[in-house]
Design a protein around this motif. Structure first.
Motif, PDB file in Angstrom:
ATOM      1  N   ILE A  86      31.736  34.720  28.786  1.00 17.37           N
ATOM      2  CA  ILE A  86      31.959  35.986  29.487  1.00 17.37           C
ATOM      3  C   ILE A  86      32.612  36.931  28.485  1.00 17.37           C
ATOM      4  CG2 ILE A  86      33.024  37.113  31.455  1.00 17.37           C
ATOM      5  CD1 ILE A  86      30.901  34.963  32.188  1.00 17.37           C
ATOM      6  N   SER A  87      32.007  38.079  28.207  1.00 15.96           N
ATOM      7  CA  SER A  87      32.453  38.929  27.104  1.00 15.96           C
ATOM      8  C   SER A  87      33.584  39.890  27.450  1.00 15.96           C
ATOM      9  CB  SER A  87      31.269  39.724  26.554  1.00 15.96           C
ATOM     10  OG  SER A  87      30.738  40.563  27.560  1.00 15.96           O
ATOM     11  N   ASP A  88      33.815  40.187  28.729  1.00 15.64           N
ATOM     12  CA  ASP A  88      34.878  41.124  29.085  1.00 15.64           C
ATOM     13  C   ASP A  88      35.993  40.398  29.833  1.00 15.64           C
ATOM     14  OD1 ASP A  88      36.528  43.131  30.113  1.00 15.64           O
ATOM     15  OD2 ASP A  88      34.878  44.529  30.359  1.00 15.64           O
ATOM     16  N   THR A  89      35.820  40.157  31.118  1.00 20.24           N
ATOM     17  CA  THR A  89      36.837  39.508  31.937  1.00 20.24           C
ATOM     18  C   THR A  89      36.159  38.510  32.872  1.00 20.24           C
ATOM     19  OG1 THR A  89      38.149  41.533  31.872  1.00 20.24           O
ATOM     20  CG2 THR A  89      38.739  39.915  33.542  1.00 20.24           C
ATOM     21  N   PRO A  90      36.402  37.225  32.708  1.00 20.04           N
ATOM     22  CA  PRO A  90      35.781  36.240  33.599  1.00 20.04           C
ATOM     23  C   PRO A  90      36.114  36.446  35.077  1.00 20.04           C
ATOM     24  CG  PRO A  90      36.569  35.163  31.642  1.00 20.04           C
ATOM     25  CD  PRO A  90      37.086  36.568  31.590  1.00 20.04           C
ATOM     26  N   MET A  91      37.404  36.713  35.407  1.00 17.49           N
ATOM     27  CA  MET A  91      37.811  36.956  36.804  1.00 17.49           C
ATOM     28  C   MET A  91      38.582  38.261  36.864  1.00 17.49           C
ATOM     29  SD  MET A  91      37.744  34.069  39.024  1.00 17.49           S
ATOM     30  CE  MET A  91      37.145  32.430  38.719  1.00 17.49           C
ATOM     31  N   PHE A  92      38.137  39.147  37.731  1.00 15.71           N
ATOM     32  CA  PHE A  92      38.777  40.459  37.853  1.00 15.71           C
ATOM     33  C   PHE A  92      39.066  40.711  39.327  1.00 15.71           C
ATOM     34  CE2 PHE A  92      38.212  45.286  37.129  1.00 15.71           C
ATOM     35  CZ  PHE A  92      39.548  45.433  36.831  1.00 15.71           C
ATOM     36  N   ILE A  93      40.348  40.759  39.684  1.00 16.96           N
ATOM     37  CA  ILE A  93      40.778  41.008  41.059  1.00 16.96           C
ATOM     38  C   ILE A  93      41.392  42.403  41.044  1.00 16.96           C
ATOM     39  CG2 ILE A  93      42.078  40.099  43.026  1.00 16.96           C
ATOM     40  CD1 ILE A  93      40.037  38.104  41.642  1.00 16.96           C
ATOM     41  N   SER A  94      40.758  43.376  41.727  1.00 18.37           N
ATOM     42  CA  SER A  94      41.165  44.752  41.485  1.00 18.37           C
ATOM     43  C   SER A  94      41.038  45.667  42.698  1.00 18.37           C
ATOM     44  CB  SER A  94      40.308  45.339  40.363  1.00 18.37           C
ATOM     45  OG  SER A  94      38.987  45.552  40.814  1.00 18.37           O
ATOM     46  N   ASN A  95      41.686  46.806  42.556  1.00 20.53           N
ATOM     47  CA  ASN A  95      41.579  47.915  43.495  1.00 20.53           C
ATOM     48  C   ASN A  95      40.995  49.073  42.710  1.00 20.53           C
ATOM     49  OD1 ASN A  95      41.916  50.055  45.233  1.00 20.53           O
ATOM     50  ND2 ASN A  95      44.130  50.114  45.042  1.00 20.53           N
ATOM     51  N   ASP A  96      39.759  49.431  42.968  1.00 17.41           N
ATOM     52  CA  ASP A  96      39.133  50.540  42.253  1.00 17.41           C
ATOM     53  C   ASP A  96      39.317  51.872  42.952  1.00 17.41           C
ATOM     54  OD1 ASP A  96      38.289  48.978  40.207  1.00 17.41           O
ATOM     55  OD2 ASP A  96      36.198  48.924  40.797  1.00 17.41           O
ATOM     56  N   GLY A  97      40.135  51.914  43.995  1.00 22.01           N
ATOM     57  CA  GLY A  97      40.294  53.134  44.777  1.00 22.01           C
ATOM     58  C   GLY A  97      41.222  54.170  44.169  1.00 22.01           C
ATOM     59  N   GLY A  98      41.865  53.843  43.068  1.00 26.20           N
ATOM     60  CA  GLY A  98      42.759  54.794  42.423  1.00 26.20           C
ATOM     61  C   GLY A  98      44.211  54.572  42.804  1.00 26.20           C
ATOM     62  N   ALA A  99      45.081  55.325  42.187  1.00 30.92           N
ATOM     63  CA  ALA A  99      46.526  55.117  42.313  1.00 30.92           C
ATOM     64  C   ALA A  99      47.048  55.264  43.728  1.00 30.92           C
ATOM     65  CB  ALA A  99      47.264  56.072  41.378  1.00 30.92           C
ATOM     66  N   SER A 100      46.455  56.107  44.543  1.00 33.51           N
ATOM     67  CA  SER A 100      46.979  56.324  45.896  1.00 33.51           C
ATOM     68  C   SER A 100      46.287  55.455  46.938  1.00 33.51           C
ATOM     69  CB  SER A 100      46.829  57.801  46.269  1.00 33.51           C
ATOM     70  OG  SER A 100      45.454  58.148  46.292  1.00 33.51           O
ATOM     71  N   SER A 101      45.362  54.616  46.524  1.00 32.68           N
ATOM     72  CA  SER A 101      44.583  53.818  47.466  1.00 32.68           C
ATOM     73  C   SER A 101      45.367  52.620  47.993  1.00 32.68           C
ATOM     74  CB  SER A 101      43.305  53.315  46.802  1.00 32.68           C
ATOM     75  OG  SER A 101      42.622  52.444  47.671  1.00 32.68           O
ATOM     76  N   ALA A 102      45.208  52.342  49.263  1.00 33.97           N
ATOM     77  CA  ALA A 102      45.810  51.149  49.868  1.00 33.97           C
ATOM     78  C   ALA A 102      44.738  50.094  50.141  1.00 33.97           C
ATOM     79  CB  ALA A 102      46.519  51.524  51.159  1.00 33.97           C
ATOM     80  N   ARG A 103      43.632  50.170  49.438  1.00 35.42           N
ATOM     81  CA  ARG A 103      42.505  49.268  49.703  1.00 35.42           C
ATOM     82  C   ARG A 103      42.520  48.032  48.812  1.00 35.42           C
ATOM     83  NH1 ARG A 103      39.393  54.353  49.205  1.00 35.42           N
ATOM     84  NH2 ARG A 103      38.344  53.409  47.435  1.00 35.42           N
ATOM     85  N   HIS A 104      43.678  47.684  48.250  1.00 37.13           N
ATOM     86  CA  HIS A 104      43.748  46.548  47.335  1.00 37.13           C
ATOM     87  C   HIS A 104      43.407  45.236  48.029  1.00 37.13           C
ATOM     88  CE1 HIS A 104      47.766  47.279  49.022  1.00 37.13           C
ATOM     89  NE2 HIS A 104      47.844  45.978  49.071  1.00 37.13           N
ATOM     90  N   PRO A 105      42.837  44.266  47.273  1.00 34.00           N
ATOM     91  CA  PRO A 105      42.546  42.958  47.860  1.00 34.00           C
ATOM     92  C   PRO A 105      43.834  42.198  48.174  1.00 34.00           C
ATOM     93  CG  PRO A 105      41.812  43.070  45.563  1.00 34.00           C
ATOM     94  CD  PRO A 105      42.412  44.387  45.893  1.00 34.00           C
TER      95      PRO A 105
END
Length: 172
Positions: A86-105
């Protein structure tokens, strides 16, 4: 269950918009040519959350991102997967909603996965970005990199507040 995907141009498996109680297991994904995640769980604003899904015993080879648990994907179990080259990140747990987003996993469990970098350049084996209650336990693997380009084994970041993660028994 038991599918084989080769030379994929986007996500081989994508769970979105309220997917619940799904089992993604026993699949082989070889070569994701677009830098997308081989397996992605994500629900964007306005969609129902993904909940209680299991991603287990998959083999992912030659991808930019192996498994990504993204916005509004809660209580996901990621276990027993083999991630190789895996060339970048094998496991990525993220919130792509931006700094004010409450949609985090919430409540992701990452355990008993095997990472084999095989000399590719990678950023982080497991990257956590604006998530809460992640547990990382009993993952193993052999990590080598090219020209000192490796990142960290586990990288925890947050842009908007303090989130929690626990790391137990990581061997690399």
């Amino acid at each position: 269950l038991g599918n084989t995907f080769t030379s994929i141009n986007r996500h081989a498996i994508y769970l979105s918009a309220g997917t619940r109680n799904s089992l993604v297991t026993g699949n082989t994904i070889d070569t994701v040519v677009n830098p997308s995640a081989a397996i992605l769980l994500s629900a964007v604003a306005g969609q129902s959350a993904n909940e209680d899904n299991i991603v287990s015993n998959n083999t992912i080879l030659n991808a930019g991102i192996g498994i990504q648990v993204n916005e509004l994907s809660h209580y996901t179990l990621v276990m027993g997967n083999k991630l190789k080259r895996i060339s970048d990140t094998p496991m990525f747990i993220s919130n792509d909603g931006g700094a004010s987003s409450a949609r985090h996993p919430l409540g992701t469990v990452i355990c008993n996965n095997d990472f084999q970098s095989d000399g590719v350049s990678f950023n982080n084996l497991i990257s956590l970005f604006d998530n809460d209650g992640t547990i990382i336990c009993h993952n193993t693997g052999r990590v080598t990199s090219l020209a000192g380009s490796a990142g960290s084994l586990v990288n925890v970041q947050s842009v908007d507040s303090t989130y929690t993660a626990a790391v137990f028994g990581f061997v690399a």
